[in-house]
Structure formats: C-alpha cells, structure tokens
Design a protein around this motif. Structure first.
Motif, PDB file in Angstrom:
ATOM      1  N   LEU A  37       0.828  -1.216   0.000  1.00 47.60           N
ATOM      2  CA  LEU A  37       0.000   0.000   0.000  1.00 47.60           C
ATOM      3  C   LEU A  37       0.858   1.259   0.000  1.00 47.60           C
ATOM      4  CD1 LEU A  37      -2.809  -1.062   2.505  1.00 47.60           C
ATOM      5  CD2 LEU A  37      -3.028  -0.727   0.029  1.00 47.60           C
ATOM      6  N   ASP A  38       1.950   1.240   0.765  1.00 48.53           N
ATOM      7  CA  ASP A  38       2.879   2.381   0.765  1.00 48.53           C
ATOM      8  C   ASP A  38       3.469   2.594  -0.623  1.00 48.53           C
ATOM      9  OD1 ASP A  38       2.483   2.947   3.447  1.00 48.53           O
ATOM     10  OD2 ASP A  38       4.299   1.891   4.113  1.00 48.53           O
ATOM     11  N   GLU A  41       0.898   4.157  -2.873  1.00 45.56           N
ATOM     12  CA  GLU A  41       0.714   5.580  -2.563  1.00 45.56           C
ATOM     13  C   GLU A  41       1.852   6.412  -3.137  1.00 45.56           C
ATOM     14  OE1 GLU A  41       0.428   8.496   1.339  1.00 45.56           O
ATOM     15  OE2 GLU A  41      -0.158   6.394   1.526  1.00 45.56           O
ATOM     16  N   GLN A  44       1.507   6.750  -6.855  1.00 46.97           N
ATOM     17  CA  GLN A  44       0.480   7.738  -7.198  1.00 46.97           C
ATOM     18  C   GLN A  44       1.049   9.157  -7.107  1.00 46.97           C
ATOM     19  OE1 GLN A  44      -2.549   7.286  -8.445  1.00 46.97           O
ATOM     20  NE2 GLN A  44      -2.915   9.481  -8.526  1.00 46.97           N
ATOM     21  N   ILE A  45       1.831   9.432  -6.077  1.00 46.18           N
ATOM     22  CA  ILE A  45       2.454  10.756  -5.925  1.00 46.18           C
ATOM     23  C   ILE A  45       3.391  11.035  -7.092  1.00 46.18           C
ATOM     24  CG2 ILE A  45       4.077  12.101  -4.531  1.00 46.18           C
ATOM     25  CD1 ILE A  45       2.829  10.699  -2.056  1.00 46.18           C
TER      26      ILE A  45
END
Length: 62
Positions: A37-38, A41, A44-45
């Motif tokens: 999940l990290d 994320e 996505q950034i």
C-alpha cells in the motif's frame, strides 16, 4: 490458535452465521500488505508529479 496455524501463513476469515466478521492476518502478511500500500501511494504521488518542473534546493531550505 489451531485454526490460525491451519491457515499456514495465510489470512483466516472468522465467520458468524456464515458472514465474515473479521480476518486474522499473520504479521508477515500484514506487513507485506502495508508495504504494498505504501508503494502504491508513492507511485500515485510520482504519477501526479510527472511533468512538473524540478528545481535544486539546499539542505538549509528543507
């Protein structure tokens, strides 16, 4: 704990009237999930920042 051990490292669903009420997730599987999940994320950034101009900063500016 017997049921958890029978899961052989995989998550185990705990049911009430044939409906899952919670999942028992081994620590290693949970940590791998959080790491994934990290990573998602951060990806996505990176995707959102693609094409933005970059600039050089000094340590003092941080």
């Amino acid at each position: 704990m017997v049921v958890i051990e029978q899961g052989k490292g995989f998550p185990v669903a705990v049911l009430k009237k044939n409906v899952p009420v919670f999942y028992a997730v081994p620590a290693a599987a949970y940590e791998a999930l959080i790491d994934k999940l990290d990573d998602m994320e951060l990806a996505q950034i990176v995707h959102e920042r693609e094409g933005q101009p970059s600039r050089v900063i000094t340590l003092d500016e941080l």
